[in-house]
Design a protein around this motif. Sequence first.
Motif, PDB file in Angstrom:
ATOM      1  N   ALA A  80      93.724  56.844  -6.941  1.00 20.14           N
ATOM      2  CA  ALA A  80      93.955  58.044  -7.745  1.00 20.14           C
ATOM      3  C   ALA A  80      93.025  59.168  -7.298  1.00 20.14           C
ATOM      4  O   ALA A  80      93.430  60.336  -7.234  1.00 20.14           O
ATOM      5  N   GLY A  81      91.789  58.844  -6.970  1.00 22.58           N
ATOM      6  CA  GLY A  81      90.860  59.846  -6.471  1.00 22.58           C
ATOM      7  C   GLY A  81      91.317  60.446  -5.152  1.00 22.58           C
ATOM      8  O   GLY A  81      91.210  61.652  -4.931  1.00 22.58           O
ATOM      9  N   ALA A  82      91.849  59.607  -4.268  1.00 23.09           N
ATOM     10  CA  ALA A  82      92.340  60.101  -2.978  1.00 23.09           C
ATOM     11  C   ALA A  82      93.533  61.033  -3.182  1.00 23.09           C
ATOM     12  O   ALA A  82      93.636  62.071  -2.519  1.00 23.09           O
ATOM     13  N   VAL A  83      94.413  60.682  -4.108  1.00 16.69           N
ATOM     14  CA  VAL A  83      95.573  61.546  -4.389  1.00 16.69           C
ATOM     15  C   VAL A  83      95.109  62.872  -4.984  1.00 16.69           C
ATOM     16  O   VAL A  83      95.567  63.943  -4.576  1.00 16.69           O
ATOM     17  N   ALA A  84      94.185  62.807  -5.937  1.00 18.93           N
ATOM     18  CA  ALA A  84      93.676  64.044  -6.548  1.00 18.93           C
ATOM     19  C   ALA A  84      92.991  64.922  -5.509  1.00 18.93           C
ATOM     20  O   ALA A  84      93.166  66.148  -5.498  1.00 18.93           O
ATOM     21  N   ALA A  85      92.215  64.318  -4.622  1.00 20.70           N
ATOM     22  CA  ALA A  85      91.542  65.098  -3.575  1.00 20.70           C
ATOM     23  C   ALA A  85      92.555  65.685  -2.602  1.00 20.70           C
ATOM     24  O   ALA A  85      92.408  66.828  -2.162  1.00 20.70           O
ATOM     25  N   ALA A  86      93.584  64.921  -2.277  1.00 18.83           N
ATOM     26  CA  ALA A  86      94.617  65.431  -1.364  1.00 18.83           C
ATOM     27  C   ALA A  86      95.325  66.641  -1.966  1.00 18.83           C
ATOM     28  O   ALA A  86      95.648  67.597  -1.255  1.00 18.83           O
ATOM     29  N   LEU A  87      95.547  66.613  -3.260  1.00 20.35           N
ATOM     30  CA  LEU A  87      96.191  67.746  -3.919  1.00 20.35           C
ATOM     31  C   LEU A  87      95.286  68.976  -3.976  1.00 20.35           C
ATOM     32  O   LEU A  87      95.760  70.099  -4.122  1.00 20.35           O
ATOM     33  N   ALA A  88      93.980  68.764  -3.863  1.00 24.22           N
ATOM     34  CA  ALA A  88      93.030  69.879  -3.952  1.00 24.22           C
ATOM     35  C   ALA A  88      92.599  70.408  -2.589  1.00 24.22           C
ATOM     36  O   ALA A  88      91.771  71.316  -2.522  1.00 24.22           O
ATOM     37  N   ILE A  89      93.133  69.867  -1.510  1.00 20.97           N
ATOM     38  CA  ILE A  89      92.680  70.280  -0.176  1.00 20.97           C
ATOM     39  C   ILE A  89      92.885  71.773   0.060  1.00 20.97           C
ATOM     40  O   ILE A  89      92.013  72.442   0.612  1.00 20.97           O
ATOM     41  N   ARG A  90      93.992  72.317  -0.363  1.00 16.50           N
ATOM     42  CA  ARG A  90      94.229  73.759  -0.144  1.00 16.50           C
ATOM     43  C   ARG A  90      93.180  74.619  -0.842  1.00 16.50           C
ATOM     44  O   ARG A  90      92.736  75.625  -0.303  1.00 16.50           O
TER      45      ARG A  90
END
Length: 120
Positions: free
Chosen positions: A25-35
């Motif tokens: 879940a942390g990896a998904v949340a971080a991926a969504l925040a990359i921009r």
Amino acid sequence: MQDDHMAAGLVGLLLVAVAILVPLAGAVAAALAIRRRGRAARLAMAGCLVMLPGPIMSAVGTAVRLEPLMRTVGTSMAAHVLTAMTLPFHLVGFGLLLAGALAGPARPPLPQSPTPAEPH
């Protein structure tokens, strides 16, 4: 006695599931925040993904009952050896998460100057 083993197995399964799902879940949340967050989010995502093999190794090690390891190092040391094997994943992952949290804010994109119209 059988019910105790079943309850312990279910609790263990729940704990392993949480230990695997939280970094995912942390990896998904971080991926969504990359921009928005840039390098910091990439570091956080890498940290979460590096942490992921730790609980998987622990679950696999426990599933094979650690018998060969127990015969080699003893019953009381087997769990500690398994923990020591998963510790590098947690430490490196935590270091990357911390680096992402401490990274400065992403730089806003530089304003584009309007290009002058070409003369015809």
